[in-house]
Design an enzyme around this catalytic site. Structure first.
Site, PDB file in Angstrom:
ATOM      1  N   ASN A   7       0.407  10.124   1.159  1.00  0.00           N
ATOM      2  CA  ASN A   7       0.123   8.753   0.738  1.00  0.00           C
ATOM      3  C   ASN A   7       1.266   8.358  -0.177  1.00  0.00           C
ATOM      4  O   ASN A   7       1.301   8.724  -1.352  1.00  0.00           O
ATOM      5  CB  ASN A   7      -1.226   8.723   0.010  1.00  0.00           C
ATOM      6  CG  ASN A   7      -1.613   7.321  -0.432  1.00  0.00           C
ATOM      7  OD1 ASN A   7      -0.823   6.382  -0.305  1.00  0.00           O
ATOM      8  ND2 ASN A   7      -2.810   7.174  -0.969  1.00  0.00           N
ATOM      9  N   ARG A  91      -0.987   7.641   5.276  1.00  0.00           N
ATOM     10  CA  ARG A  91      -1.771   6.452   4.985  1.00  0.00           C
ATOM     11  C   ARG A  91      -0.821   5.253   5.034  1.00  0.00           C
ATOM     12  O   ARG A  91       0.191   5.219   4.335  1.00  0.00           O
ATOM     13  CB  ARG A  91      -2.372   6.544   3.586  1.00  0.00           C
ATOM     14  CG  ARG A  91      -3.102   5.273   3.235  1.00  0.00           C
ATOM     15  CD  ARG A  91      -3.549   5.258   1.812  1.00  0.00           C
ATOM     16  NE  ARG A  91      -4.255   4.019   1.554  1.00  0.00           N
ATOM     17  CZ  ARG A  91      -4.194   3.376   0.406  1.00  0.00           C
ATOM     18  NH1 ARG A  91      -3.483   3.828  -0.594  1.00  0.00           N
ATOM     19  NH2 ARG A  91      -4.872   2.258   0.257  1.00  0.00           N
ATOM     20  N   HIS A 181      -9.337  -0.703   2.505  1.00  0.00           N
ATOM     21  CA  HIS A 181     -10.198   0.460   2.239  1.00  0.00           C
ATOM     22  C   HIS A 181     -10.906   0.895   3.529  1.00  0.00           C
ATOM     23  O   HIS A 181     -11.969   1.516   3.475  1.00  0.00           O
ATOM     24  CB  HIS A 181     -11.306   0.140   1.196  1.00  0.00           C
ATOM     25  CG  HIS A 181     -10.810  -0.042  -0.197  1.00  0.00           C
ATOM     26  ND1 HIS A 181     -11.395  -0.943  -1.083  1.00  0.00           N
ATOM     27  CD2 HIS A 181      -9.823   0.570  -0.887  1.00  0.00           C
ATOM     28  CE1 HIS A 181     -10.766  -0.885  -2.236  1.00  0.00           C
ATOM     29  NE2 HIS A 181      -9.808   0.015  -2.162  1.00  0.00           N
ATOM     30  N   GLY A 213      -9.646  -0.498  -7.095  1.00  0.00           N
ATOM     31  CA  GLY A 213      -9.882  -1.595  -6.163  1.00  0.00           C
ATOM     32  C   GLY A 213     -11.328  -1.497  -5.695  1.00  0.00           C
ATOM     33  O   GLY A 213     -11.880  -0.400  -5.625  1.00  0.00           O
ATOM     34  N   ARG A 242      -7.756  -7.075 -10.501  1.00  0.00           N
ATOM     35  CA  ARG A 242      -7.687  -8.211  -9.575  1.00  0.00           C
ATOM     36  C   ARG A 242      -9.000  -8.983  -9.631  1.00  0.00           C
ATOM     37  O   ARG A 242     -10.061  -8.392  -9.854  1.00  0.00           O
ATOM     38  CB  ARG A 242      -7.412  -7.722  -8.147  1.00  0.00           C
ATOM     39  CG  ARG A 242      -6.118  -6.963  -8.015  1.00  0.00           C
ATOM     40  CD  ARG A 242      -5.731  -6.750  -6.554  1.00  0.00           C
ATOM     41  NE  ARG A 242      -6.554  -5.781  -5.869  1.00  0.00           N
ATOM     42  CZ  ARG A 242      -6.247  -4.496  -5.710  1.00  0.00           C
ATOM     43  NH1 ARG A 242      -5.111  -4.026  -6.186  1.00  0.00           N
ATOM     44  NH2 ARG A 242      -7.048  -3.677  -5.071  1.00  0.00           N
ATOM     45  N   ARG A 285     -15.116   3.185 -17.449  1.00  0.00           N
ATOM     46  CA  ARG A 285     -15.796   4.065 -18.426  1.00  0.00           C
ATOM     47  C   ARG A 285     -15.672   3.497 -19.834  1.00  0.00           C
ATOM     48  O   ARG A 285     -16.641   3.460 -20.589  1.00  0.00           O
ATOM     49  CB  ARG A 285     -15.190   5.467 -18.392  1.00  0.00           C
ATOM     50  CG  ARG A 285     -15.820   6.338 -17.339  1.00  0.00           C
ATOM     51  CD  ARG A 285     -15.021   7.570 -17.123  1.00  0.00           C
ATOM     52  NE  ARG A 285     -13.679   7.203 -16.637  1.00  0.00           N
ATOM     53  CZ  ARG A 285     -12.886   8.032 -15.989  1.00  0.00           C
ATOM     54  NH1 ARG A 285     -13.256   9.249 -15.771  1.00  0.00           N
ATOM     55  NH2 ARG A 285     -11.707   7.640 -15.558  1.00  0.00           N
ATOM     56  N   GLU A 385     -10.655   9.970   1.692  1.00  0.00           N
ATOM     57  CA  GLU A 385      -9.749   9.280   2.607  1.00  0.00           C
ATOM     58  C   GLU A 385      -8.759  10.251   3.252  1.00  0.00           C
ATOM     59  O   GLU A 385      -8.410  10.116   4.420  1.00  0.00           O
ATOM     60  CB  GLU A 385      -9.025   8.157   1.871  1.00  0.00           C
ATOM     61  CG  GLU A 385      -9.977   7.018   1.549  1.00  0.00           C
ATOM     62  CD  GLU A 385      -9.464   6.074   0.482  1.00  0.00           C
ATOM     63  OE1 GLU A 385      -8.836   5.075   0.840  1.00  0.00           O
ATOM     64  OE2 GLU A 385      -9.708   6.327  -0.709  1.00  0.00           O
TER      65      GLU A 385
HETATM   66  P1  ADP Z   1      -8.736   4.579  -7.169  1.00  0.00           P
HETATM   67  O1  ADP Z   1      -9.069   3.253  -6.585  1.00  0.00           O
HETATM   68  O2  ADP Z   1      -7.528   4.546  -8.065  1.00  0.00           O
HETATM   69  O3  ADP Z   1      -8.748   5.734  -6.196  1.00  0.00           O
HETATM   70  P2  ADP Z   1     -11.159   5.776  -8.242  1.00  0.00           P
HETATM   71  O4  ADP Z   1     -11.949   5.765  -7.006  1.00  0.00           O
HETATM   72  O5  ADP Z   1     -10.750   7.089  -8.793  1.00  0.00           O
HETATM   73  O6  ADP Z   1      -9.922   4.815  -8.190  1.00  0.00           O
HETATM   74  O7  ADP Z   1     -12.033   5.012  -9.367  1.00  0.00           O
HETATM   75  C1  ADP Z   1     -11.514   4.749 -10.639  1.00  0.00           C
HETATM   76  C2  ADP Z   1     -12.571   4.029 -11.443  1.00  0.00           C
HETATM   77  O8  ADP Z   1     -13.744   4.850 -11.504  1.00  0.00           O
HETATM   78  C3  ADP Z   1     -12.145   3.768 -12.884  1.00  0.00           C
HETATM   79  O9  ADP Z   1     -12.476   2.439 -13.230  1.00  0.00           O
HETATM   80  C4  ADP Z   1     -13.002   4.742 -13.658  1.00  0.00           C
HETATM   81  O10 ADP Z   1     -13.302   4.269 -14.936  1.00  0.00           O
HETATM   82  C5  ADP Z   1     -14.249   4.806 -12.821  1.00  0.00           C
HETATM   83  N1  ADP Z   1     -15.087   5.969 -13.120  1.00  0.00           N
HETATM   84  C6  ADP Z   1     -14.814   7.276 -12.924  1.00  0.00           C
HETATM   85  N2  ADP Z   1     -15.821   8.039 -13.401  1.00  0.00           N
HETATM   86  C7  ADP Z   1     -16.746   7.195 -13.913  1.00  0.00           C
HETATM   87  C8  ADP Z   1     -18.018   7.344 -14.554  1.00  0.00           C
HETATM   88  N3  ADP Z   1     -18.541   8.546 -14.775  1.00  0.00           N
HETATM   89  N4  ADP Z   1     -18.674   6.236 -14.933  1.00  0.00           N
HETATM   90  C9  ADP Z   1     -18.165   5.028 -14.729  1.00  0.00           C
HETATM   91  N5  ADP Z   1     -16.982   4.807 -14.133  1.00  0.00           N
HETATM   92  C10 ADP Z   1     -16.275   5.868 -13.727  1.00  0.00           C
END
Ligand code: ADP
Length: 398
Positions: A7, A91, A181, A213, A242, A285, A385
């Site tokens: 990726n 990807r 996605h 996203g 976004r 978070r 993915e």
């Molecule tokens: P990406 O789109 O970069 O692959 P991810 O699927 O890893 O992103 O998701 C990232 C988001 O998930 C961030 O906003 C992060 O704060 C949130 N996140 C991860 N763990 C938790 C949790 N335990 N509670 C709430 N949000 C979480």
């Protein structure tokens, strides 16, 4: 059979090496800050150990050569010869209307067709194509396969993907909704059907991918029939940085009244909006932590974030007519019981009843979180993915 999944982003290269048919991940990792003075490599081994170091990585070719040497050399080598890697799955963000399925990149002509699509995804496709070009040089005997984020959504009907703007914008420039996605929505929808033991061709679901996203897809009889992102990954749900849906006249106001140029508008909408625009940060978070401490900006942002998802559930309930399952996935969807509870609250009218105790269980496994009498199954399915790209690559190569 060993398959490398790549990726390639504008300044990063993520990789995962799979052994098939076991679908075992042999190693994974990330090269970051490509093109900067000092790059960073993080290489995760099967043992759970992780190697990380800094190194000068001036371009993607050098990044992939570094990955190849990690795979092939030293005491942690998992491959003896480059030719053991029989395929590289890439990807690619945008496949336009041309690429509705995984595609073997076997000629300069196909690469050219991919390059022609870069105008639709200028932030992503050029880097993805660079990844393919360098992989062709570093692993010359491997089959190169492109798997597109847009492909799963190529089943959208025309009355869904067209925009009500003059026809020539579609006819001459391909301006329409494509959706993104797709690899994640396809993976969790298919896994969801398998998990519930429902034949995919009869499976109706709403998949909710909440990461940095965010997007939602209405899956009817196993196929994508509507999705919240459009021409680019900007529309639909509120995301990390976004905005999702808004009245497009806002852009005219930014230009005409606030005198912003298009680059400033682009940066405002892609990097400074969404949760970041509302709270100053995009990590959910942190925002949930502030919400718990009664921060009004965080409270408003969370209410908006949840409200938008619920609105799409309502819309997709009408689109589908019957919903077998709602599937939560990605960082927020898999980990935040609070967001899932907010999304599912008071939806008995749609047959949606969340079980608060099951929802609160912290787990990395696919699971059901609905009450026994809920008409709609509520699932949490961790997305993967890279595995889906590997599956598609293997399927294509037979
Ligand atoms: P990406 O789109 O970069 O692959 P991810 O699927 O890893 O992103 O998701 C990232 C988001 O998930 C961030 O906003 C992060 O704060 C949130 N996140 C991860 N763990 C938790 C949790 N335990 N509670 C709430 N949000 C979480």
């Amino acid at each position: 059979m060993k398959i490398l999944i790549l990726n390639a982003g504008s300044s990063s290269l993520k990789y995962q090496l799979f052994e098939f048919p076991d679908k075992k991940v042999l190693v994974s990792g990330l090269v970051e800050k490509i093109g900067e003075t000092m790059g960073r490599v993080k290489h995760d081994l099967l043992t759970g150990q992780s190697i990380s170091y800094e190194i000068e990585v001036s371009n993607h070719q050098i990044a992939l050569e570094e990955v190849a040497s990690l795979l092939l050399k030293g005491k942690n080598a998992v491959v003896h010869d480059t030719d053991e890697i029989q395929a590289v799955g890439h990807r690619v963000v945008h496949g336009g209307e041309k690429f509705s399925a995984p595609t073997l990149i076997h000629s300069e002509e196909i690469l050219g067709e991919l390059r022609d699509l870069s105008y639709l995804a200028p932030l992503h496709n050029p880097a993805n194509i660079t990844g393919i070009e360098v992989a062709m040089r570093v692993f010359p005997n491997a089959k190169q396969v492109a798997v597109f984020d847009t492909a799963f959504h190529q089943t959208l009907p025309d009355y869904v993907y067209r925009y009500a703007v003059p026809n020539e914008l579609y006819n001459e420039h391909g301006l329409r909704a494509y959706g993104f996605h797709g690899t994640s929505h396809q993976y969790v929808a298919w896994e969801g059907a398998r998990f519930l033991g429902i034949d995919l061709v009869r499976f109706n679901a709403i998949s909710i991918h909440l990461g940095n996203g965010c997007s939602m897809t209405a899956v009817k009889e196993g196929k994508s029939v509507d999705t919240s992102m459009g021409l680019t990954p900007m529309g639909g749900l509120i995301m990390g940085s976004r905005p999702g849906d808004f009245d497009p006249s806002l852009i005219l106001f930014l230009g005409k009244t606030l005198k912003m140029d298009l680059n400033e508008v682009d940066s405002l909408l892609n990097k400074k909006s969404g949760l970041k625009g509302l709270t100053g940060e995009n990590d959910l978070r942190e925002i949930l932590h502030r919400y718990d401490n009664h921060d009004p900006l965080a409270q408003l942002a969370i209410h908006m974030y949840i409200y938008r998802i619920r609105k799409y559930i309502g819309a997709y309930a009408v689109v589908l007519g019957r919903i077998d399952a709602i599937i939560f996935t990605a960082g927020v969807g898999e980990n935040s019981a609070f967001i899932r509870e907010g999304v599912c609250a008071d939806l008995d009218i749609l047959g949606i009843k969340l079980d608060r105790q099951l929802n609160a269980v912290d787990s990395k496994a696919a699971r059901e979180i609905q009450q026994a009498d809920s008409l709609v199954k509520l699932l949490v399915i961790p997305t993967n993915e890279e595995l889906e790209i590997a599956n598609e690559t293997v399927k294509l190569l037979g």
